[in-house]
Enzyme design. Structure first.
Site, PDB file in Angstrom:
ATOM      1  N   THR A 186       0.581  -1.392  -0.022  1.00 40.12           N
ATOM      2  CA  THR A 186      -0.742  -0.077  -0.265  1.00 40.12           C
ATOM      3  C   THR A 186       0.970   1.000   0.287  1.00 40.12           C
ATOM      4  O   THR A 186       0.676   2.066  -0.910  1.00 40.12           O
ATOM      5  CB  THR A 186      -1.004   0.263   1.366  1.00 40.12           C
ATOM      6  OG1 THR A 186      -2.239  -0.874   1.137  1.00 40.12           O
ATOM      7  CG2 THR A 186      -2.010   1.172   1.087  1.00 40.12           C
ATOM      8  N   ASN A 205      -5.057 -10.257  -7.689  1.00 39.68           N
ATOM      9  CA  ASN A 205      -5.886 -10.686  -6.659  1.00 39.68           C
ATOM     10  C   ASN A 205      -6.818 -11.316  -6.416  1.00 39.68           C
ATOM     11  O   ASN A 205      -7.277 -12.123  -5.705  1.00 39.68           O
ATOM     12  CB  ASN A 205      -5.665  -9.660  -5.227  1.00 39.68           C
ATOM     13  CG  ASN A 205      -6.123  -8.121  -5.661  1.00 39.68           C
ATOM     14  OD1 ASN A 205      -6.420  -8.073  -6.309  1.00 39.68           O
ATOM     15  ND2 ASN A 205      -6.640  -7.627  -4.663  1.00 39.68           N
ATOM     16  N   GLN A 214       1.196  -9.865  -5.346  1.00 39.85           N
ATOM     17  CA  GLN A 214       0.442 -11.248  -5.888  1.00 39.85           C
ATOM     18  C   GLN A 214       1.369 -12.231  -6.265  1.00 39.85           C
ATOM     19  O   GLN A 214       0.667 -13.845  -6.419  1.00 39.85           O
ATOM     20  CB  GLN A 214      -0.883 -11.176  -6.394  1.00 39.85           C
ATOM     21  CG  GLN A 214      -2.490 -11.082  -4.721  1.00 39.85           C
ATOM     22  CD  GLN A 214      -2.595 -11.474  -4.086  1.00 39.85           C
ATOM     23  OE1 GLN A 214      -1.829 -12.533  -4.080  1.00 39.85           O
ATOM     24  NE2 GLN A 214      -3.070 -10.542  -3.236  1.00 39.85           N
ATOM     25  N   SER A 242       4.744  -6.937  -1.124  1.00 38.39           N
ATOM     26  CA  SER A 242       4.243  -6.734   0.527  1.00 38.39           C
ATOM     27  C   SER A 242       5.022  -7.923   0.822  1.00 38.39           C
ATOM     28  O   SER A 242       4.629  -9.191   0.512  1.00 38.39           O
ATOM     29  CB  SER A 242       3.388  -6.639  -0.071  1.00 38.39           C
ATOM     30  OG  SER A 242       2.543  -5.432   0.977  1.00 38.39           O
ATOM     31  N   ALA A 243       5.743  -8.355   1.621  1.00 39.51           N
ATOM     32  CA  ALA A 243       5.857  -9.543   2.200  1.00 39.51           C
ATOM     33  C   ALA A 243       5.610 -10.888   2.938  1.00 39.51           C
ATOM     34  O   ALA A 243       5.645 -12.087   2.979  1.00 39.51           O
ATOM     35  CB  ALA A 243       7.434  -9.245   4.051  1.00 39.51           C
ATOM     36  N   HIS A 244       4.019 -10.188   4.128  1.00 36.03           N
ATOM     37  CA  HIS A 244       3.227 -11.066   4.036  1.00 36.03           C
ATOM     38  C   HIS A 244       2.885 -11.849   3.201  1.00 36.03           C
ATOM     39  O   HIS A 244       1.871 -12.991   3.541  1.00 36.03           O
ATOM     40  CB  HIS A 244       2.516 -10.521   4.993  1.00 36.03           C
ATOM     41  CG  HIS A 244       1.762  -9.346   4.324  1.00 36.03           C
ATOM     42  ND1 HIS A 244       0.000  -9.815   4.094  1.00 36.03           N
ATOM     43  CD2 HIS A 244       1.163  -7.853   4.073  1.00 36.03           C
ATOM     44  CE1 HIS A 244      -0.699  -8.722   3.517  1.00 36.03           C
ATOM     45  NE2 HIS A 244      -0.356  -7.584   3.689  1.00 36.03           N
ATOM     46  N   THR A 263      13.325   5.549  10.659  1.00 37.02           N
ATOM     47  CA  THR A 263      14.427   4.639  11.671  1.00 37.02           C
ATOM     48  C   THR A 263      13.992   2.846  10.793  1.00 37.02           C
ATOM     49  O   THR A 263      13.040   2.817  10.630  1.00 37.02           O
ATOM     50  CB  THR A 263      14.836   4.404  13.174  1.00 37.02           C
ATOM     51  OG1 THR A 263      14.561   5.523  13.605  1.00 37.02           O
ATOM     52  CG2 THR A 263      15.501   3.247  12.872  1.00 37.02           C
ATOM     53  N   CYS A 297      -8.765  -6.809   1.409  1.00 42.86           N
ATOM     54  CA  CYS A 297      -8.723  -5.254   1.831  1.00 42.86           C
ATOM     55  C   CYS A 297     -10.398  -4.695   1.074  1.00 42.86           C
ATOM     56  O   CYS A 297     -10.027  -3.618   1.298  1.00 42.86           O
ATOM     57  CB  CYS A 297      -8.265  -4.811   0.579  1.00 42.86           C
ATOM     58  SG  CYS A 297      -5.868  -5.630   0.765  1.00 42.86           S
TER      59      CYS A 297
HETATM   60  N1  PMP Z   1      -1.099  -5.133  -4.065  1.00 42.77           N
HETATM   61  C1  PMP Z   1      -2.414  -6.075  -3.953  1.00 42.77           C
HETATM   62  C2  PMP Z   1      -2.151  -6.941  -5.830  1.00 42.77           C
HETATM   63  C3  PMP Z   1      -2.819  -6.631  -2.387  1.00 42.77           C
HETATM   64  O1  PMP Z   1      -2.997  -7.889  -3.093  1.00 42.77           O
HETATM   65  C4  PMP Z   1      -2.609  -6.106  -1.966  1.00 42.77           C
HETATM   66  C5  PMP Z   1      -3.146  -6.734  -0.606  1.00 42.77           C
HETATM   67  N2  PMP Z   1      -4.243  -7.322  -0.846  1.00 42.77           N
HETATM   68  C6  PMP Z   1      -1.763  -5.088  -1.481  1.00 42.77           C
HETATM   69  C7  PMP Z   1      -2.004  -4.337  -2.791  1.00 42.77           C
HETATM   70  C8  PMP Z   1      -1.653  -4.265  -0.142  1.00 42.77           C
HETATM   71  O2  PMP Z   1      -0.996  -4.873   0.282  1.00 42.77           O
HETATM   72  P1  PMP Z   1      -0.112  -4.610   2.068  1.00 42.77           P
HETATM   73  O3  PMP Z   1      -1.625  -4.580   2.367  1.00 42.77           O
HETATM   74  O4  PMP Z   1       0.309  -5.326   2.213  1.00 42.77           O
HETATM   75  O5  PMP Z   1       0.049  -3.091   1.778  1.00 42.77           O
END
Ligand code: PMP
Length: 373
Positions: A71, A151, A179, A200-202, A243, A331
């Site tokens: 994001t 996604n 994704q 995004s790492a998660h 930081t 989201c």
């Molecule tokens: N872009 C895409 C295509 C996503 O699937 C997501 C997470 N659903 C995001 C951006 C945003 O990632 P984050 O919530 O980790 O910032």
């Protein structure tokens, strides 16, 4: 509990957690401090993680900018390019099925005088290159931003060709690759015109709250000017002050190492799991289901399925004690899916759609209980 919502987020890999642990307590220094081991060792760890993320996407380490997630990366790259280069024009091309972190950023830029063209998509959510070229040829364009892999549907966009078109018309090219990382090879060295990338790492078994913006250097090795979102101590080459979140960065680096070393194995396994899940669904619900996603040229492990006559929210809630699935993107779960609307689904169809997203850490055996659940 059968967890089939891996596109929303993934559990943090145990090796990632283990790698992070010393950086909370022992090696807790600020990597920008220079004189003592807690800080120097933290800096070494951040550099190591930066290299691991670069290796995963085949870019250079100094092209990786750590952020709090995709994001932030999307906001930074889109607003930053818009602010720094508006002398080149105020026109941006994107698509109607982008993630909200791109779409809402573009809507904000519209309030600041930018003109955004939203390309429509085909029935699987992909943009058309002819439509892109037409839009590019109409007026000078500052930036093209296109989702690498969708996604909700998994569909992959023709990123190489689209970036070449953007280059031909002298526009910057950004892609949200959130994704696809860890599931599809991303080889930036061989995609010279993909200049800006968000991750995004998660989404690949790393921690939440950390990600990266990849900003490629130009042919002369020079950094692109991008106005930062966060001003301050000029960390991350001045692109992102604050930081460093050392434990999270270390975790992202470890997750990137694992994702890189297992990419082919994970990909193959996801394909196997996807075809098994598809087969189970067909076997039991063949006459009441319809798949929204394409069969191929997609992220492996994502299935978007309509259950005719059922309400997806009720189904998700009913399943929740035993199975985690979603109605679409986590989201924007409170709103009907804009992606499904854009591919032509009726309200009834999108209200009956469930997204299943698989993990390479699941076994075929685990899926055997799917029908029972
Ligand atoms: N872009 C895409 C295509 C996503 O699937 C997501 C997470 N659903 C995001 C951006 C945003 O990632 P984050 O919530 O980790 O910032």
């Amino acid at each position: 509990m059968l967890y089939l919502d891996n596109s929303a987020t993934t559990p943090t890999h145990q090796e990632v957690v283990d790698a992070m642990l010393p950086y909370w307590t022992d090696i807790f220094g600020n990597p920008s401090s220079k004189y003592y081991s807690q800080a120097v060792d933290a800096k070494v760890a951040v550099d190591h993680a930066r290299q691991a993320v670069a290796t995963l996407v085949n870019s250079k380490a100094d092209e990786v900018i750590f952020t709090s997630g995709a994001t932030e990366s999307n906001n930074f790259l889109l607003k930053g390019i818009a602010m720094s280069h508006s002398n080149k024009g105020k026109r941006i091309i994107s698509s109607t099925v982008e993630h909200p972190s791109v779409l809402e950023t573009l809507r904000y830029l519209e309030t600041q005088g930018f003109d955004v063209v939203y390309l429509s998509v085909d029935s699987f959510g992909r943009i058309g290159l002819a439509e892109l070229e037409k839009a590019l040829s109409e007026q000078p364009t500052l930036l093209v931003s296109l989702l690498w892999g969708n996604n909700e549907l998994g569909s992959l966009n023709p990123i190489k060709e689209a970036s070449e078109l953007a280059h031909k018309y002298n526009a910057f090219f950004h892609s949200d690759a959130t994704q696809v990382i860890g599931k599809v090879p991303v080889d930036l060295e061989n995609l010279p015109y993909v200049q800006l990338v968000s991750v995004s790492a998660h989404k690949f078994y790393g921690p939440k709250g950390i990600g990266a913006a990849i900003v490629r250097k130009d042919e002369m090795g020079l950094s692109l000017k991008i106005t930062p979102l966060l001003h301050g101590g000029a960390q991350e080459n001045g692109y992102r002050s604050g930081t460093h979140a050392v434990p999270l960065i270390v975790g992202m680096g470890k997750a990137a190492e694992i994702a890189y070393s297992k990419l082919n194995e994970h990909r193959q396994h996801l394909l196997t799991l996807e075809s098994k899940l598809k087969q189970l669904l067909m076997q039991q619900f063949g006459d009441v289901i319809q798949f929204n996603n394409d069969e191929s040229n997609k992220i492996p492990g994502i299935l978007s399925v309509q259950f005719k006559g059922l309400n997806n929210e009720i189904l998700c809630k009913e399943l929740a004690p035993v199975m985690a699935v979603s109605t679409g993107s986590a989201c924007s779960s409170s709103k009907p899916s804009h992606v499904l609307q854009e591919i032509g689904c009726t309200m009834e169809q999108l209200r009956s759609t469930i997204r299943f997203s698989l993990s390479p850490y699941q076994s075929e055996k685990e899926l055997d209980i799917f029908l029972e659940l």
